[in-house]
Design a protein around this motif. Structure first.
Motif, PDB file in Angstrom:
ATOM      1  N   LEU A 139      23.285   4.450   6.623  1.00  0.00           N
ATOM      2  CA  LEU A 139      22.830   4.767   7.838  1.00  0.00           C
ATOM      3  C   LEU A 139      22.336   6.168   7.666  1.00  0.00           C
ATOM      4  O   LEU A 139      21.289   6.808   8.318  1.00  0.00           O
ATOM      5  CB  LEU A 139      23.827   4.899   9.148  1.00  0.00           C
ATOM      6  CG  LEU A 139      24.293   3.525   9.653  1.00  0.00           C
ATOM      7  CD1 LEU A 139      25.151   3.731  10.778  1.00  0.00           C
ATOM      8  CD2 LEU A 139      23.056   2.656  10.089  1.00  0.00           C
ATOM      9  N   LEU A 140      22.945   6.668   6.763  1.00  0.00           N
ATOM     10  CA  LEU A 140      22.563   8.258   6.264  1.00  0.00           C
ATOM     11  C   LEU A 140      21.329   8.132   5.359  1.00  0.00           C
ATOM     12  O   LEU A 140      20.822   7.053   4.970  1.00  0.00           O
ATOM     13  CB  LEU A 140      23.531   9.068   5.668  1.00  0.00           C
ATOM     14  CG  LEU A 140      25.037   8.947   6.262  1.00  0.00           C
ATOM     15  CD1 LEU A 140      26.186   9.590   5.377  1.00  0.00           C
ATOM     16  CD2 LEU A 140      24.750   9.759   7.612  1.00  0.00           C
ATOM     17  N   PRO A 141      20.637   9.573   5.235  1.00  0.00           N
ATOM     18  CA  PRO A 141      19.282   9.512   4.536  1.00  0.00           C
ATOM     19  C   PRO A 141      19.423   8.966   3.201  1.00  0.00           C
ATOM     20  O   PRO A 141      18.413   8.210   2.899  1.00  0.00           O
ATOM     21  CB  PRO A 141      19.316  10.994   4.327  1.00  0.00           C
ATOM     22  CG  PRO A 141      19.597  11.478   5.606  1.00  0.00           C
ATOM     23  CD  PRO A 141      20.909  10.749   5.942  1.00  0.00           C
ATOM     24  N   PRO A 142      20.522   9.024   2.211  1.00  0.00           N
ATOM     25  CA  PRO A 142      20.232   8.174   0.853  1.00  0.00           C
ATOM     26  C   PRO A 142      20.274   6.862   0.958  1.00  0.00           C
ATOM     27  O   PRO A 142      19.710   6.274   0.353  1.00  0.00           O
ATOM     28  CB  PRO A 142      21.619   8.632   0.405  1.00  0.00           C
ATOM     29  CG  PRO A 142      22.266   9.847   1.223  1.00  0.00           C
ATOM     30  CD  PRO A 142      21.703   9.930   2.280  1.00  0.00           C
ATOM     31  N   GLY A 143      20.970   6.377   2.038  1.00  0.00           N
ATOM     32  CA  GLY A 143      20.813   4.860   2.178  1.00  0.00           C
ATOM     33  C   GLY A 143      19.608   4.302   2.486  1.00  0.00           C
ATOM     34  O   GLY A 143      19.030   3.228   2.055  1.00  0.00           O
ATOM     35  N   GLY A 144      18.634   5.261   3.284  1.00  0.00           N
ATOM     36  CA  GLY A 144      17.267   4.900   3.747  1.00  0.00           C
ATOM     37  C   GLY A 144      16.637   4.822   2.184  1.00  0.00           C
ATOM     38  O   GLY A 144      15.766   3.835   1.866  1.00  0.00           O
ATOM     39  N   PHE A 145      16.719   5.836   1.416  1.00  0.00           N
ATOM     40  CA  PHE A 145      15.975   5.793   0.046  1.00  0.00           C
ATOM     41  C   PHE A 145      16.185   4.827  -0.578  1.00  0.00           C
ATOM     42  O   PHE A 145      15.356   3.927  -1.141  1.00  0.00           O
ATOM     43  CB  PHE A 145      16.174   7.224  -0.681  1.00  0.00           C
ATOM     44  CG  PHE A 145      15.377   8.259  -0.170  1.00  0.00           C
ATOM     45  CD1 PHE A 145      14.064   8.461  -0.227  1.00  0.00           C
ATOM     46  CD2 PHE A 145      15.959   9.458   0.528  1.00  0.00           C
ATOM     47  CE1 PHE A 145      13.143   9.532   0.179  1.00  0.00           C
ATOM     48  CE2 PHE A 145      15.384  10.442   0.817  1.00  0.00           C
ATOM     49  CZ  PHE A 145      14.015  10.571   0.653  1.00  0.00           C
TER      50      PHE A 145
ATOM     51  N   LEU B 159       0.877  -1.274   0.118  1.00  0.00           N
ATOM     52  CA  LEU B 159       0.104  -0.082  -0.046  1.00  0.00           C
ATOM     53  C   LEU B 159       0.790   1.393  -0.095  1.00  0.00           C
ATOM     54  O   LEU B 159       0.410   2.350  -0.186  1.00  0.00           O
ATOM     55  CB  LEU B 159      -0.966   0.188   1.267  1.00  0.00           C
ATOM     56  CG  LEU B 159      -1.957  -1.272   1.325  1.00  0.00           C
ATOM     57  CD1 LEU B 159      -2.625  -0.988   2.636  1.00  0.00           C
ATOM     58  CD2 LEU B 159      -2.777  -1.429   0.268  1.00  0.00           C
ATOM     59  N   VAL B 160       2.255   1.119   0.597  1.00  0.00           N
ATOM     60  CA  VAL B 160       3.119   2.145   0.464  1.00  0.00           C
ATOM     61  C   VAL B 160       2.483   3.414   1.289  1.00  0.00           C
ATOM     62  O   VAL B 160       2.314   4.385   1.003  1.00  0.00           O
ATOM     63  CB  VAL B 160       3.464   2.934  -0.923  1.00  0.00           C
ATOM     64  CG1 VAL B 160       4.958   3.461  -0.760  1.00  0.00           C
ATOM     65  CG2 VAL B 160       3.720   1.713  -1.911  1.00  0.00           C
ATOM     66  N   LEU B 161       2.279   2.831   2.614  1.00  0.00           N
ATOM     67  CA  LEU B 161       1.924   3.796   3.708  1.00  0.00           C
ATOM     68  C   LEU B 161       2.893   4.067   4.554  1.00  0.00           C
ATOM     69  O   LEU B 161       3.592   3.271   4.941  1.00  0.00           O
ATOM     70  CB  LEU B 161       0.372   3.634   4.167  1.00  0.00           C
ATOM     71  CG  LEU B 161      -0.502   3.476   3.146  1.00  0.00           C
ATOM     72  CD1 LEU B 161      -2.038   2.825   3.978  1.00  0.00           C
ATOM     73  CD2 LEU B 161      -1.192   4.752   2.483  1.00  0.00           C
ATOM     74  N   GLY B 162       2.803   5.037   5.220  1.00  0.00           N
ATOM     75  CA  GLY B 162       3.736   5.363   6.337  1.00  0.00           C
ATOM     76  C   GLY B 162       5.117   5.422   6.002  1.00  0.00           C
ATOM     77  O   GLY B 162       6.004   4.791   6.787  1.00  0.00           O
ATOM     78  N   THR B 163       5.542   5.956   4.852  1.00  0.00           N
ATOM     79  CA  THR B 163       7.063   6.106   4.559  1.00  0.00           C
ATOM     80  C   THR B 163       7.744   6.823   5.266  1.00  0.00           C
ATOM     81  O   THR B 163       8.936   6.625   5.418  1.00  0.00           O
ATOM     82  CB  THR B 163       6.971   6.307   3.135  1.00  0.00           C
ATOM     83  OG1 THR B 163       6.027   7.587   2.750  1.00  0.00           O
ATOM     84  CG2 THR B 163       6.672   5.500   1.815  1.00  0.00           C
ATOM     85  N   CYS B 164       7.390   7.891   5.869  1.00  0.00           N
ATOM     86  CA  CYS B 164       8.040   8.615   6.683  1.00  0.00           C
ATOM     87  C   CYS B 164       8.780   8.026   7.897  1.00  0.00           C
ATOM     88  O   CYS B 164      10.118   7.820   7.761  1.00  0.00           O
ATOM     89  CB  CYS B 164       7.549  10.059   7.352  1.00  0.00           C
ATOM     90  SG  CYS B 164       6.825  11.029   5.987  1.00  0.00           S
ATOM     91  N   PRO B 165       8.094   7.327   8.769  1.00  0.00           N
ATOM     92  CA  PRO B 165       9.044   6.588   9.761  1.00  0.00           C
ATOM     93  C   PRO B 165       9.517   5.328   9.104  1.00  0.00           C
ATOM     94  O   PRO B 165      10.666   4.968   9.658  1.00  0.00           O
ATOM     95  CB  PRO B 165       7.706   6.081  10.558  1.00  0.00           C
ATOM     96  CG  PRO B 165       6.260   6.267   9.821  1.00  0.00           C
ATOM     97  CD  PRO B 165       6.775   7.416   9.125  1.00  0.00           C
ATOM     98  N   THR B 166       9.170   4.958   8.196  1.00  0.00           N
ATOM     99  CA  THR B 166       9.878   3.690   7.475  1.00  0.00           C
ATOM    100  C   THR B 166      11.400   3.971   7.036  1.00  0.00           C
ATOM    101  O   THR B 166      12.159   3.408   7.119  1.00  0.00           O
ATOM    102  CB  THR B 166       9.140   3.173   6.251  1.00  0.00           C
ATOM    103  OG1 THR B 166       7.718   2.799   6.620  1.00  0.00           O
ATOM    104  CG2 THR B 166       9.901   1.910   5.769  1.00  0.00           C
ATOM    105  N   LEU B 167      11.286   5.166   6.563  1.00  0.00           N
ATOM    106  CA  LEU B 167      12.727   5.745   6.209  1.00  0.00           C
ATOM    107  C   LEU B 167      13.427   6.337   7.338  1.00  0.00           C
ATOM    108  O   LEU B 167      14.526   6.067   7.349  1.00  0.00           O
ATOM    109  CB  LEU B 167      12.697   6.907   5.341  1.00  0.00           C
ATOM    110  CG  LEU B 167      12.073   6.359   3.838  1.00  0.00           C
ATOM    111  CD1 LEU B 167      11.602   7.439   2.804  1.00  0.00           C
ATOM    112  CD2 LEU B 167      13.143   5.564   3.044  1.00  0.00           C
ATOM    113  N   ALA B 168      12.729   6.852   8.163  1.00  0.00           N
ATOM    114  CA  ALA B 168      13.420   7.727   9.364  1.00  0.00           C
ATOM    115  C   ALA B 168      14.047   6.943  10.338  1.00  0.00           C
ATOM    116  O   ALA B 168      15.371   7.313  10.770  1.00  0.00           O
ATOM    117  CB  ALA B 168      12.820   8.646   9.818  1.00  0.00           C
ATOM    118  N   VAL B 169      13.328   5.770  10.875  1.00  0.00           N
ATOM    119  CA  VAL B 169      13.843   5.241  12.162  1.00  0.00           C
ATOM    120  C   VAL B 169      14.506   3.833  11.841  1.00  0.00           C
ATOM    121  O   VAL B 169      15.060   3.217  12.882  1.00  0.00           O
ATOM    122  CB  VAL B 169      12.648   5.017  13.138  1.00  0.00           C
ATOM    123  CG1 VAL B 169      11.835   6.210  13.192  1.00  0.00           C
ATOM    124  CG2 VAL B 169      11.737   3.862  12.600  1.00  0.00           C
ATOM    125  N   THR B 170      14.590   3.290  10.635  1.00  0.00           N
ATOM    126  CA  THR B 170      15.234   2.305  10.232  1.00  0.00           C
ATOM    127  C   THR B 170      16.835   2.151  10.321  1.00  0.00           C
ATOM    128  O   THR B 170      17.200   1.552   9.403  1.00  0.00           O
ATOM    129  CB  THR B 170      14.693   1.629   9.129  1.00  0.00           C
ATOM    130  OG1 THR B 170      14.827   2.522   8.026  1.00  0.00           O
ATOM    131  CG2 THR B 170      13.454   1.357   9.081  1.00  0.00           C
TER     132      THR B 170
END
Lengths: 208, 193, 234
Positions: C175-181, C22-33
């Motif tokens: 661990l940095l933002p690009p890695g999350g995306f 469903l691709v919902l809740g992407t913000c926490p998915t990217l931020a806290v992992t």
């Protein structure tokens, strides 16, 4: 009176029911929250005090800690005096924070009675970048401060402890500087406090 | 309040601590509404507007009413206040400034559940900023959001016409493009620090 | 157990996984992992809120008038989020520190509002709880896997246990933002490939097609169609 009743009845499902339901929810939920707060607030506070005490004991060997407030040049600050079994001061513990890369970095610094740093602990660097800035919480970094005094500065590599220098964490100069600035503030607070109190003790001994 | 502080707050919000690319707030509109540069621009204007107005309202509420005894109500009060503000802005625009309403109106309901707006109002409190700094922080965050949206919509317009491997087609390649854009923002680290 | 209950529960785990399908809740998915344990902390907190809000909203579904249902839902969800926030602060302070602002931001996690709107307001309490549990566990699983991947590549450890960090220098960029995306992009690509094999539609974009707000607000729906028309015009 009847007119009002009729008005309410006519508009019940349109206006009054939604408002009543929403109002009820907005009353019940905050009530439930304040109840949870009653239960958890004391625990959260205890937890914070406990962990503060624990960290203080790790930094300095003492029997008791006495919280003190002091009016410094740049405003009031709080710190703890570490005391041995006889009640004699063995060190001073300051908690200071400075702005790092992503937010505040808070640091606890233990200073002995001669003004040298005994040990430093980074309490919170959770806003720094994981893997880079957050490495300031590793002992390899903050153990560099032990034994230093005066104004500490940060260099990228090849620090000379004789010159009060420490090595920055690789790739995290800003976070390293924030910790150092916090430690320097602790040292400054200590010197303000000690110059004031030592004056008093000298004056007291003169009178004798 | 010196102008250098303001400039450094704005630079931090736009480049070094970019809302979307380094704080991961507002990812949904960043990925969802960035297909066309024009829509991306209107959306960011609406977000910036709501961020600044929300901060102007939530900051005094927290500082003078909720603090220190009722801080546990922060989340619930903030989200309801933001929802009300969005509704209010919508009504005012619709009634008085029709052209702006026509351009931005459709994005406003989406913004209530946009974590960037709630996020910035809460960050202003956790970072213990004063009122004026909070306003500029919100403005900087909004402008940062706009920069990210505009850059990324440009990238996506190019992606539309590119030949992409079957495995990455669709959302995956969008995310990987976002990774590269955010990689370039890492280069700003240290500016204004 | 009726098969309907089982399928409601498993629905959120795989078929309609909230994060990958469903691709919902992407913000926490990217931020806290950035670490596996953070993924679990976020996932479990969100699951708790999801189960509670689904239960209450399902019970109140005939009481709350249609007109005010969104504000009512948001208030109820915000209430449960605050409760979970206080509990985490009191009992798991280290998780509270590492999740930071994303803990209160569960309020605006679209998974929760979307399940309230699409499921709990139309189904009975037991089914709604099962739906919340399944969706929550699906969310938790993806967050944990993603946290583990990023922690392994970026810090050389899993669940803070060193694996390769002693032997080779980890690639901090993960661990940095690009890695999350990047990691999320690859995960979606893998899930798309698996979906295609089963003859299902891959996730194309996170546009209005997947936006939960579309069903909540008719005006946004018009907005989406406007945008589509604008797209077609050019």
């Amino acid at each position: 009176m009847n007119k009002i009743k009729e008005f309410i009845r006519n508009n019940w499902s349109d206006i009054f029911k939604p408002v009543t339901v929403l109002l009820a929810i907005c009353v019940i939920i905050p009530l439930a929250l304040s109840l949870t707060n009653e239960i958890t607030a004391a625990r959260i506070e205890n937890l914070a005090a406990e962990s503060e005490r624990e960290t203080m004991s790790e930094l300095i060997d003492a029997d008791s800690f006495e919280p003190v407030s002091f009016d410094g040049k740049n405003g009031r600050f709080d710190f703890n005096i570490a005391k041995d079994a006889d009640g004699k001061a063995v060190g001073y513990i300051f908690t200071t924070s400075e702005k790092g890369y992503g937010g505040e970095v808070s640091v606890m610094t233990a200073i002995d009675t001669d003004g040298n740093i005994k040990a430093v602990s980074v309490l919170d660097a959770s806003n720094e970048t994981p893997g880079l800035g957050q490495n300031v919480t590793k002992s390899g970094f903050y153990s560099q401060y032990s034994g230093l005094s005066g104004e500490i500065s940060v260099v990228k590599s090849g620090a000379d402890s004789e010159n009060n220098e420490i090595d920055a964490v690789t790739g995290a100069t800003i976070s390293s500087r924030a910790v150092t600035a916090a430690v320097n503030r602790a040292l400054q607070n200590f010197s303000e406090y000690s110059s004031e109190t030592f004056k008093e003790t000298e004056a007291a001994s003169d009178e004798q | 309040m010196s102008s250098t502080t303001i400039v450094s707050i704005l630079i931090a919000g736009i480049l070094t601590n970019n809302m979307v690319l380094s704080k991961f707030l507002g990812i949904c509109p960043f990925l969802g509404v960035s297909k066309k540069t024009k829509t991306a621009f209107s959306m960011s204007i609406a977000v910036t507007l709501v961020m600044v107005i929300s901060t102007a309202v939530t900051w005094p509420i927290y500082t003078y009413i909720l603090y220190p005894d009722y801080t546990y109500l922060q989340t619930i009060v903030f989200i309801l206040v933001i929802a009300a503000i969005v509704q209010f802005i919508e009504i005012v625009l619709k009634r008085y400034i029709k052209p702006i309403y026509n351009a931005l109106g459709i994005y406003l309901p989406l913004i209530t559940t946009n974590c960037a707006v709630l996020g910035i109002t809460m960050l202003n409190i956790t970072d213990e900023l004063d009122f004026v700094k909070s306003l500029f922080n919100a403005l900087g965050a909004g402008l940062g959001f706009m920069l990210a949206m505009l850059l990324f919509s440009g990238v996506r317009e190019r992606l539309e016409t590119s030949d992409i491997s079957e495995f990455l087609k669709g959302l995956p390649v969008t995310l990987i493009a976002a990774a590269i854009v955010s990689l370039s923002f890492l280069g700003f680290a240290g500016i204004g620090g | 157990m009726n098969s309907k209950y089982i399928s409601t529960f498993t629905n959120g785990l795989v078929k309609e996984n909230p994060t990958l399908r469903l691709v919902l809740g992407t913000c926490p998915t990217l931020a806290v992992t950035t670490a596996a344990v953070n993924g679990i902390g976020m996932g479990v907190s969100a699951t708790l809120v999801l189960i509670c809000s689904n239960l209450v909203i399902s019970l109140l579904r005939n009481v709350i008038p249609d007109k005010v249902r969104i504000p009512a839902f948001i208030t109820i969800i915000a209430g449960f989020v605050s409760v979970v926030q206080m509990l985490v602060k009191a009992f798991l302070p280290s998780i509270d520190k590492s999740l930071g602002i994303f803990l209160p931001l569960i309020v605006v996690n679209c998974i929760i509002l979307a399940r309230a709107e699409m499921f709990a307001s139309k189904n009975g309490p037991l089914l709604s709880v099962l739906d919340g549990l399944g969706m929550g566990l699906g969310f938790t699983a993806v967050l944990t896997v993603m946290g583990a991947i990023r922690e392994f590549l970026g810090a050389g450890s899993i669940f803070s246990l060193p694996v390769t960090s002693e032997i080779i220098d980890p690639m901090i960029v993960f661990l940095l933002p690009p890695g999350g995306f990047f990691v999320f992009g690859i995960l979606v690509a893998v899930s798309n490939a698996a979906a295609k094999k089963k003859g299902k539609k891959p996730v194309e974009s996170l546009g209005c097609e997947n936006c939960p707000s579309r069903n909540m607000c008719t005006r946004v729906q018009i907005g989406c169609e406007d945008a589509k028309e604008a797209d077609a015009d050019e």
